[in-house]
Design a protein around this motif. Sequence first.
Motif, PDB file in Angstrom:
ATOM      1  N   PHE A   1      -3.864   1.998  16.654  1.00  0.00           N
ATOM      2  CA  PHE A   1      -4.051   2.020  15.123  1.00  0.00           C
ATOM      3  C   PHE A   1      -2.886   1.621  14.192  1.00  0.00           C
ATOM      4  O   PHE A   1      -1.902   2.591  14.182  1.00  0.00           O
ATOM      5  CB  PHE A   1      -4.968   2.936  14.745  1.00  0.00           C
ATOM      6  CG  PHE A   1      -6.383   3.385  15.541  1.00  0.00           C
ATOM      7  CD1 PHE A   1      -7.190   2.466  15.188  1.00  0.00           C
ATOM      8  CD2 PHE A   1      -6.366   4.364  16.554  1.00  0.00           C
ATOM      9  CE1 PHE A   1      -8.565   2.880  15.854  1.00  0.00           C
ATOM     10  CE2 PHE A   1      -7.292   4.496  16.957  1.00  0.00           C
ATOM     11  CZ  PHE A   1      -8.684   3.814  16.807  1.00  0.00           C
ATOM     12  N   PHE A   2      -2.774   0.311  13.764  1.00  0.00           N
ATOM     13  CA  PHE A   2      -1.535   0.359  13.125  1.00  0.00           C
ATOM     14  C   PHE A   2      -1.575   0.428  11.657  1.00  0.00           C
ATOM     15  O   PHE A   2      -2.817   0.043  11.081  1.00  0.00           O
ATOM     16  CB  PHE A   2      -0.986  -1.399  13.287  1.00  0.00           C
ATOM     17  CG  PHE A   2      -0.585  -1.479  14.794  1.00  0.00           C
ATOM     18  CD1 PHE A   2       0.678  -0.870  15.134  1.00  0.00           C
ATOM     19  CD2 PHE A   2      -1.069  -2.411  15.490  1.00  0.00           C
ATOM     20  CE1 PHE A   2       1.109  -1.231  16.317  1.00  0.00           C
ATOM     21  CE2 PHE A   2      -0.820  -2.630  16.712  1.00  0.00           C
ATOM     22  CZ  PHE A   2       0.518  -1.839  17.361  1.00  0.00           C
ATOM     23  N   ARG A   3      -0.632   0.853  10.832  1.00  0.00           N
ATOM     24  CA  ARG A   3      -0.564   1.155   9.335  1.00  0.00           C
ATOM     25  C   ARG A   3       0.044  -0.414   8.934  1.00  0.00           C
ATOM     26  O   ARG A   3       0.715  -1.302   9.727  1.00  0.00           O
ATOM     27  CB  ARG A   3       0.316   2.182   9.026  1.00  0.00           C
ATOM     28  CG  ARG A   3       0.008   3.225   9.271  1.00  0.00           C
ATOM     29  CD  ARG A   3       0.945   4.332   8.780  1.00  0.00           C
ATOM     30  NE  ARG A   3       0.981   4.393   7.272  1.00  0.00           N
ATOM     31  CZ  ARG A   3       2.240   4.680   6.745  1.00  0.00           C
ATOM     32  NH1 ARG A   3       3.210   4.694   7.257  1.00  0.00           N
ATOM     33  NH2 ARG A   3       1.949   4.447   5.560  1.00  0.00           N
ATOM     34  N   GLU A   4      -0.278  -0.543   7.704  1.00  0.00           N
ATOM     35  CA  GLU A   4       0.329  -1.660   6.658  1.00  0.00           C
ATOM     36  C   GLU A   4       0.474  -2.904   7.459  1.00  0.00           C
ATOM     37  O   GLU A   4       1.469  -3.838   7.268  1.00  0.00           O
ATOM     38  CB  GLU A   4       1.894  -1.217   6.590  1.00  0.00           C
ATOM     39  CG  GLU A   4       1.898   0.191   5.486  1.00  0.00           C
ATOM     40  CD  GLU A   4       3.328   0.445   5.278  1.00  0.00           C
ATOM     41  OE1 GLU A   4       3.554   0.264   4.025  1.00  0.00           O
ATOM     42  OE2 GLU A   4       3.954   1.009   6.219  1.00  0.00           O
ATOM     43  N   GLU A   5      -0.619  -3.544   8.008  1.00  0.00           N
ATOM     44  CA  GLU A   5      -0.594  -4.934   8.409  1.00  0.00           C
ATOM     45  C   GLU A   5      -0.878  -5.815   6.968  1.00  0.00           C
ATOM     46  O   GLU A   5      -0.285  -6.979   7.225  1.00  0.00           O
ATOM     47  CB  GLU A   5      -2.002  -5.020   9.427  1.00  0.00           C
ATOM     48  CG  GLU A   5      -2.093  -6.514   9.956  1.00  0.00           C
ATOM     49  CD  GLU A   5      -2.901  -7.412   9.291  1.00  0.00           C
ATOM     50  OE1 GLU A   5      -2.753  -8.724   9.672  1.00  0.00           O
ATOM     51  OE2 GLU A   5      -3.441  -7.088   8.080  1.00  0.00           O
ATOM     52  N   GLU A   6      -1.571  -5.299   6.003  1.00  0.00           N
ATOM     53  CA  GLU A   6      -1.763  -6.327   5.025  1.00  0.00           C
ATOM     54  C   GLU A   6      -0.664  -6.496   4.245  1.00  0.00           C
ATOM     55  O   GLU A   6      -0.668  -7.469   3.252  1.00  0.00           O
ATOM     56  CB  GLU A   6      -3.028  -5.691   4.113  1.00  0.00           C
ATOM     57  CG  GLU A   6      -4.300  -5.529   4.950  1.00  0.00           C
ATOM     58  CD  GLU A   6      -5.005  -6.771   5.220  1.00  0.00           C
ATOM     59  OE1 GLU A   6      -4.316  -7.880   4.944  1.00  0.00           O
ATOM     60  OE2 GLU A   6      -6.176  -6.836   5.584  1.00  0.00           O
ATOM     61  N   THR A   7       0.524  -5.791   4.279  1.00  0.00           N
ATOM     62  CA  THR A   7       1.706  -6.081   3.345  1.00  0.00           C
ATOM     63  C   THR A   7       2.706  -6.368   4.699  1.00  0.00           C
ATOM     64  O   THR A   7       4.133  -6.313   4.198  1.00  0.00           O
ATOM     65  CB  THR A   7       2.233  -4.873   2.848  1.00  0.00           C
ATOM     66  OG1 THR A   7       2.024  -3.663   3.683  1.00  0.00           O
ATOM     67  CG2 THR A   7       1.110  -4.413   1.870  1.00  0.00           C
TER      68      THR A   7
ATOM     69  N   CYS B   1       2.711  -6.696   8.398  1.00  0.00           N
ATOM     70  CA  CYS B   1       2.681  -6.238   9.762  1.00  0.00           C
ATOM     71  C   CYS B   1       4.001  -5.410   9.862  1.00  0.00           C
ATOM     72  O   CYS B   1       4.419  -5.120  10.934  1.00  0.00           O
ATOM     73  CB  CYS B   1       2.635  -7.137  10.683  1.00  0.00           C
ATOM     74  SG  CYS B   1       1.313  -8.415  10.812  1.00  0.00           S
ATOM     75  N   LYS B   2       4.102  -4.370   8.813  1.00  0.00           N
ATOM     76  CA  LYS B   2       5.053  -3.364   8.920  1.00  0.00           C
ATOM     77  C   LYS B   2       4.869  -2.400  10.191  1.00  0.00           C
ATOM     78  O   LYS B   2       5.814  -1.994  10.770  1.00  0.00           O
ATOM     79  CB  LYS B   2       5.283  -2.639   7.578  1.00  0.00           C
ATOM     80  CG  LYS B   2       5.560  -3.635   6.470  1.00  0.00           C
ATOM     81  CD  LYS B   2       5.812  -2.837   5.200  1.00  0.00           C
ATOM     82  CE  LYS B   2       6.049  -3.737   3.891  1.00  0.00           C
ATOM     83  NZ  LYS B   2       5.893  -3.188   2.519  1.00  0.00           N
ATOM     84  N   GLY B   3       3.599  -1.966  10.223  1.00  0.00           N
ATOM     85  CA  GLY B   3       3.473  -0.889  11.230  1.00  0.00           C
ATOM     86  C   GLY B   3       3.572  -1.580  12.816  1.00  0.00           C
ATOM     87  O   GLY B   3       4.379  -0.847  13.417  1.00  0.00           O
ATOM     88  N   SER B   4       3.129  -2.487  13.056  1.00  0.00           N
ATOM     89  CA  SER B   4       3.386  -3.174  14.412  1.00  0.00           C
ATOM     90  C   SER B   4       4.647  -3.408  14.690  1.00  0.00           C
ATOM     91  O   SER B   4       5.194  -3.786  15.735  1.00  0.00           O
ATOM     92  CB  SER B   4       2.473  -4.465  14.582  1.00  0.00           C
ATOM     93  OG  SER B   4       2.502  -5.401  13.695  1.00  0.00           O
TER      94      SER B   4
ATOM     95  N   ASP C   1      -0.993  -8.337  13.830  1.00  0.00           N
ATOM     96  CA  ASP C   1      -0.332  -7.624  14.676  1.00  0.00           C
ATOM     97  C   ASP C   1       0.118  -7.870  16.081  1.00  0.00           C
ATOM     98  O   ASP C   1       1.127  -7.942  16.639  1.00  0.00           O
ATOM     99  CB  ASP C   1      -0.940  -6.296  14.776  1.00  0.00           C
ATOM    100  CG  ASP C   1      -1.136  -5.350  13.654  1.00  0.00           C
ATOM    101  OD1 ASP C   1      -0.245  -5.361  12.845  1.00  0.00           O
ATOM    102  OD2 ASP C   1      -2.187  -4.968  13.251  1.00  0.00           O
ATOM    103  N   ILE C   2      -0.845  -8.773  16.842  1.00  0.00           N
ATOM    104  CA  ILE C   2      -0.800  -9.136  17.988  1.00  0.00           C
ATOM    105  C   ILE C   2       0.369 -10.218  18.030  1.00  0.00           C
ATOM    106  O   ILE C   2       1.285 -10.372  18.964  1.00  0.00           O
ATOM    107  CB  ILE C   2      -2.034  -9.829  18.687  1.00  0.00           C
ATOM    108  CG1 ILE C   2      -2.669 -10.878  17.761  1.00  0.00           C
ATOM    109  CG2 ILE C   2      -2.926  -8.805  19.292  1.00  0.00           C
ATOM    110  CD1 ILE C   2      -3.616 -11.710  18.609  1.00  0.00           C
ATOM    111  N   LEU C   3       0.655 -11.057  17.128  1.00  0.00           N
ATOM    112  CA  LEU C   3       1.642 -11.907  17.063  1.00  0.00           C
ATOM    113  C   LEU C   3       2.932 -11.222  17.097  1.00  0.00           C
ATOM    114  O   LEU C   3       3.961 -11.422  17.727  1.00  0.00           O
ATOM    115  CB  LEU C   3       1.663 -12.932  15.756  1.00  0.00           C
ATOM    116  CG  LEU C   3       2.780 -13.808  15.539  1.00  0.00           C
ATOM    117  CD1 LEU C   3       3.168 -14.565  16.735  1.00  0.00           C
ATOM    118  CD2 LEU C   3       2.691 -14.665  14.211  1.00  0.00           C
TER     119      LEU C   3
END
Length: 260
Positions: free
Chosen positions: A121-127, A129-132, A191-193
């Motif tokens: 579960f990743f954080r901050e994808e919407e800003t 992809c900071k989590g991934s 995130d997968i990218l």
Amino acid sequence: MQLLKKLYSIYSPSGKEQKMIKFLCAYINTLPGDISISQDRHGNLYVVKGKSDTYPCLVSHIDQVPYCNHSKDFKAVETREIIFGYSPKKRRFENLGADDKNGVFICLECLRTYDTLKVVFFREEETGCKGSSEAYMPFFDNARFVIQPDRKGNADLITGINYTELCSENFLEAIEAEKWGYAEQGGMITDILVLKENGLKVSCINLSCGYYNPHSDEEITVKKDLVKCMQFIRHIIEDCTEVYAHTQTSFFYNLSLIHI
């Protein structure tokens, strides 16, 4: 749909996902089976269920766009066909966060169903992809493939993003997407990218998971389309048991995990 509506009710804009993280940890710890949860320094959650040489792997992001606020009386309203967000006091529609809480829901349902599975579960994808971008890449070393249910609509199978191929022909043949009503499309950054650019060595895809009008207060979920995505993913988990190698030349971060 009660679990799904609970996820919608937890407001988790980018950078403020603490309530969602707390809920996920508590919920996952109630599930049967041998489950461990770890967290990296950025706050991403890594879940392993069962013991296996290789694992199917799902990922989703737990944040929603930060510019769509929830009122205190926000409700996820379920009708026969759709779910939408609404504030009775303000008499207005409000963003569900179905992008990507639909993906979170599918991940949780698969954790409940299967004996062996990996989930992130990743954080901050919407800003951005900071989590991934901060992902602990060795976690994926024994993954068979990686699936992210994080695409609007009901029929898109994302196999490439920004001229980057995400998966092998062998994997595409194995999943038989056409039989499940999915067709290959190019996608947008998610995130997968970032995982592929950071050195992910197996095939990955992004799937339509039943949300529409994302990043707006008119966002809805069409329930049958969400179920369609879940059924397709279950087919892949159950029938695609090989390791579907696919390499993109890049680099990856080497960060440590903290056991929860």
